[in-house]
Design a protein around this motif. Structure first.
Motif, PDB file in Angstrom:
ATOM      1  N   ILE A  53      -3.198  10.210  -7.907  1.00  0.00           N
ATOM      2  CA  ILE A  53      -2.430   9.918  -9.071  1.00  0.00           C
ATOM      3  C   ILE A  53      -3.179  10.367 -10.330  1.00  0.00           C
ATOM      4  O   ILE A  53      -2.540  11.161 -11.217  1.00  0.00           O
ATOM      5  N   PHE A  54      -4.411   9.970 -10.597  1.00  0.00           N
ATOM      6  CA  PHE A  54      -5.224  10.136 -11.779  1.00  0.00           C
ATOM      7  C   PHE A  54      -5.348  11.723 -11.870  1.00  0.00           C
ATOM      8  O   PHE A  54      -4.982  12.166 -12.934  1.00  0.00           O
ATOM      9  N   ALA A  70       3.002  10.412 -10.489  1.00  0.00           N
ATOM     10  CA  ALA A  70       2.786   9.941  -9.332  1.00  0.00           C
ATOM     11  C   ALA A  70       3.930   9.990  -8.254  1.00  0.00           C
ATOM     12  O   ALA A  70       3.713   9.863  -7.029  1.00  0.00           O
ATOM     13  N   SER A  71       5.060  10.499  -8.607  1.00  0.00           N
ATOM     14  CA  SER A  71       6.184  10.668  -7.604  1.00  0.00           C
ATOM     15  C   SER A  71       5.825  11.839  -6.711  1.00  0.00           C
ATOM     16  O   SER A  71       6.200  11.970  -5.509  1.00  0.00           O
ATOM     17  N   GLN A  72       4.939  12.748  -7.187  1.00  0.00           N
ATOM     18  CA  GLN A  72       4.371  13.829  -6.254  1.00  0.00           C
ATOM     19  C   GLN A  72       3.339  13.466  -5.339  1.00  0.00           C
ATOM     20  O   GLN A  72       3.170  14.072  -4.435  1.00  0.00           O
ATOM     21  N   ILE A  73       2.875  12.206  -5.529  1.00  0.00           N
ATOM     22  CA  ILE A  73       2.014  11.573  -4.569  1.00  0.00           C
ATOM     23  C   ILE A  73       2.531  10.443  -3.755  1.00  0.00           C
ATOM     24  O   ILE A  73       2.239  10.568  -2.508  1.00  0.00           O
ATOM     25  N   VAL A  74       3.154   9.683  -4.199  1.00  0.00           N
ATOM     26  CA  VAL A  74       3.577   8.643  -3.396  1.00  0.00           C
ATOM     27  C   VAL A  74       5.196   8.828  -3.062  1.00  0.00           C
ATOM     28  O   VAL A  74       5.859   8.001  -2.362  1.00  0.00           O
ATOM     29  N   GLY A  75       6.022   9.511  -3.909  1.00  0.00           N
ATOM     30  CA  GLY A  75       7.421   9.750  -3.940  1.00  0.00           C
ATOM     31  C   GLY A  75       8.129   8.775  -4.827  1.00  0.00           C
ATOM     32  O   GLY A  75       7.706   7.514  -4.995  1.00  0.00           O
ATOM     33  N   LEU A  93       0.987  -1.180   0.018  1.00  0.00           N
ATOM     34  CA  LEU A  93       0.079  -0.009  -0.076  1.00  0.00           C
ATOM     35  C   LEU A  93       0.917   1.375   0.218  1.00  0.00           C
ATOM     36  O   LEU A  93       1.954   1.245   0.717  1.00  0.00           O
ATOM     37  N   GLY A  94       0.616   2.319  -0.762  1.00  0.00           N
ATOM     38  CA  GLY A  94       1.351   3.380  -0.912  1.00  0.00           C
ATOM     39  C   GLY A  94       2.511   3.425  -2.150  1.00  0.00           C
ATOM     40  O   GLY A  94       3.198   4.301  -2.139  1.00  0.00           O
ATOM     41  N   THR A  95       2.298   2.344  -3.022  1.00  0.00           N
ATOM     42  CA  THR A  95       3.287   2.125  -3.907  1.00  0.00           C
ATOM     43  C   THR A  95       2.651   2.180  -4.973  1.00  0.00           C
ATOM     44  O   THR A  95       1.257   1.526  -5.179  1.00  0.00           O
ATOM     45  N   ILE A  96       3.059   2.110  -6.402  1.00  0.00           N
ATOM     46  CA  ILE A  96       2.574   1.924  -7.559  1.00  0.00           C
ATOM     47  C   ILE A  96       3.670   0.988  -8.295  1.00  0.00           C
ATOM     48  O   ILE A  96       4.900   1.229  -8.338  1.00  0.00           O
ATOM     49  N   ASP A 114      10.781   6.922  -4.271  1.00  0.00           N
ATOM     50  CA  ASP A 114      11.000   5.699  -3.968  1.00  0.00           C
ATOM     51  C   ASP A 114      10.086   4.577  -3.991  1.00  0.00           C
ATOM     52  O   ASP A 114       9.998   3.490  -3.830  1.00  0.00           O
ATOM     53  N   ASN A 115       8.604   4.923  -3.941  1.00  0.00           N
ATOM     54  CA  ASN A 115       7.577   4.174  -4.033  1.00  0.00           C
ATOM     55  C   ASN A 115       6.917   3.938  -5.319  1.00  0.00           C
ATOM     56  O   ASN A 115       6.127   3.316  -5.513  1.00  0.00           O
ATOM     57  N   ILE A 116       7.789   4.241  -6.441  1.00  0.00           N
ATOM     58  CA  ILE A 116       7.468   3.666  -7.887  1.00  0.00           C
ATOM     59  C   ILE A 116       8.323   2.589  -8.231  1.00  0.00           C
ATOM     60  O   ILE A 116       9.675   2.555  -8.201  1.00  0.00           O
ATOM     61  N   ILE A 117       7.638   1.403  -8.285  1.00  0.00           N
ATOM     62  CA  ILE A 117       8.300   0.187  -8.408  1.00  0.00           C
ATOM     63  C   ILE A 117       8.422  -0.193  -9.742  1.00  0.00           C
ATOM     64  O   ILE A 117       7.433  -0.221 -10.557  1.00  0.00           O
TER      65      ILE A 117
END
Length: 391
Positions: free
Chosen positions: A381-382, A315-320, A172-175, A322-325
């Motif tokens: 993110i959307f 998405a990096s502005q929302i989850v950061g 949770l909290g990643t994409i 480091d949380n883009i996998i």
């Protein structure tokens, strides 16, 4: 340098979105039967004062026009459920017996509604327009294709499109993102293998359709491992074999059902050609014949590099960052979003839902569930993506 888009998320909307998701979860509907779901989406939009249009029998879309001319983009969410009896133990279970949102489409629908709300509030910042598509029938064949034929990508001409899917294999909290193929095509086949019935004591007087079927299955394994390029992902799966009348008779007909998957358009065509030839030749070699029904289903979903890059930046502005996998490799599962990706530059990403303290069940499992906080991540993110694309 382009200035960041200034917008704010309305925290007061969170409980409303959670309530929407719970209502959708309690009232799931199967593919192409989403009449009450459609009405509920329309009611929410009416309450918010946001205009919409219907498309096909149970689809809905919202066009949000910006203050200036620009690109025309789209966001898509699927709205249908599955024929599964729920065992998730949530306190808002399905009230429709034998039907369940076991693939998270209740979350997808709510996520897009959250994005619609915020994009409508910030439409003065848009240069162009965003079309938000609530699509029926993803779990069935051809729904996305039907919407495309009905004009969902035209008037105005949509230039790119994105979608997401909740994903129990990510926290949770990643994409999760990937460039190129992300899901496979899924083509189905039905074979009717014909032989000649007889007594088991005199097999030489009959033609054993079961024995021929065994040879066909082995031939398909040969095709999968020895004919096709092993570097390109592909699967040929036999999932059902049905035939024979008794333990002491020779089967005169056997029905075989299965599916074929690949992530490459050219290999998809190659497999079908080899499949048809090899199955026919094998049946005839052993004295029988076969009727082949080869059903082209969803094409592979193939992500565009540039659209994926933009999605990751947003998405990096929302989850950061480091949380883009990086997903690393495509899934052999299928999604009819492939029909859109055939037409337009697109990206399809995974939204993490797993939690360390919770047992996470896979998609289509009767115990599938997810934390509602994933809805907020997805909707943000959307929204961020659309504002960034149309700034």
């Amino acid at each position: 340098m382009t200035q960041p888009v200034k917008w704010s998320w309305n925290e007061a909307l969170n409980d409303t979105l959670f309530g929407i998701r719970k209502h959708l979860h309690q009232h799931p509907e199967l593919s192409f039967q989403e009449h009450e779901t459609q009405k509920y989406i329309e009611k929410i939009l009416d309450d918010w004062g946001i205009p919409y249009q219907t498309i096909t029998d149970t689809g809905v879309y919202v066009d949000i026009e910006g203050a200036e001319d620009g690109k025309h983009i789209a966001l898509r969410a699927d709205i249908d459920a599955l024929p599964i009896t729920e065992k998730s133990n949530v306190d808002f279970p399905s009230q429709n017996e034998g039907v369940m949102h076991a693939c998270g489409h209740d979350g997808h629908t709510t996520i897009l509604l959250g994005a619609v709300y915020h994009l409508w509030q910030h439409r003065d910042q848009l240069k162009g327009s965003v079309r938000c598509i609530f699509q029926p029938g993803e779990e069935a064949d051809g729904a996305a294709e039907q919407l495309i034929q009905a004009g969902v990508l035209t008037d105005p001409q949509i230039e790119n499109i994105i979608a997401l899917h909740v994903w129990p294999k990510l926290p949770l909290g990643t994409i999760g993102t990937i460039k190129g193929p992300v899901t496979a095509s899924c083509d189905d086949f039905v074979l009717k293998v014909h032989g000649k019935g007889g007594h088991a004591a005199r097999p030489y007087e009959g033609i054993d359709a079961l024995a021929i079927t065994h040879e066909i299955v082995q031939a398909l394994k040969f095709l999968e491992t020895r004919v096709l390029d092993p570097v390109k992902p592909h699967l040929i799966h036999v999932g059902k074999v049905e035939g024979g009348q008794s333990n002491n008779s020779i089967a005169d007909e056997v029905v075989v059902e299965g599916s074929v998957r690949t992530v490459d358009h050219d290999m998809r065509k190659e497999i079908e050609a080899h499949f048809t030839r090899l199955v026919k030749e094998t049946a005839e070699r052993f004295g029988g014949n076969v009727d082949i029904e080869y059903i082209n289903g969803h094409p592979p979903v193939i992500n565009d590099d540039e659209i994926t890059d933009q999605l990751e930046r947003s998405a990096s502005q929302i989850v950061g960052e480091d949380n883009i996998i990086d997903l690393g490799q495509p899934s052999m599962g299928a999604d009819d979003f492939g029909y859109y990706s055939e037409q337009l530059p697109s990206t399809y990403f995974r939204l993490g839902i797993s939690e360390d303290h919770e047992t996470t069940y896979d998609l289509h499992h009767p115990q599938f569930k997810f934390n509602e906080q994933a809805i907020i991540y997805g909707a943000k993110i959307f929204t961020q993506y659309a504002l960034d694309m149309l700034r």
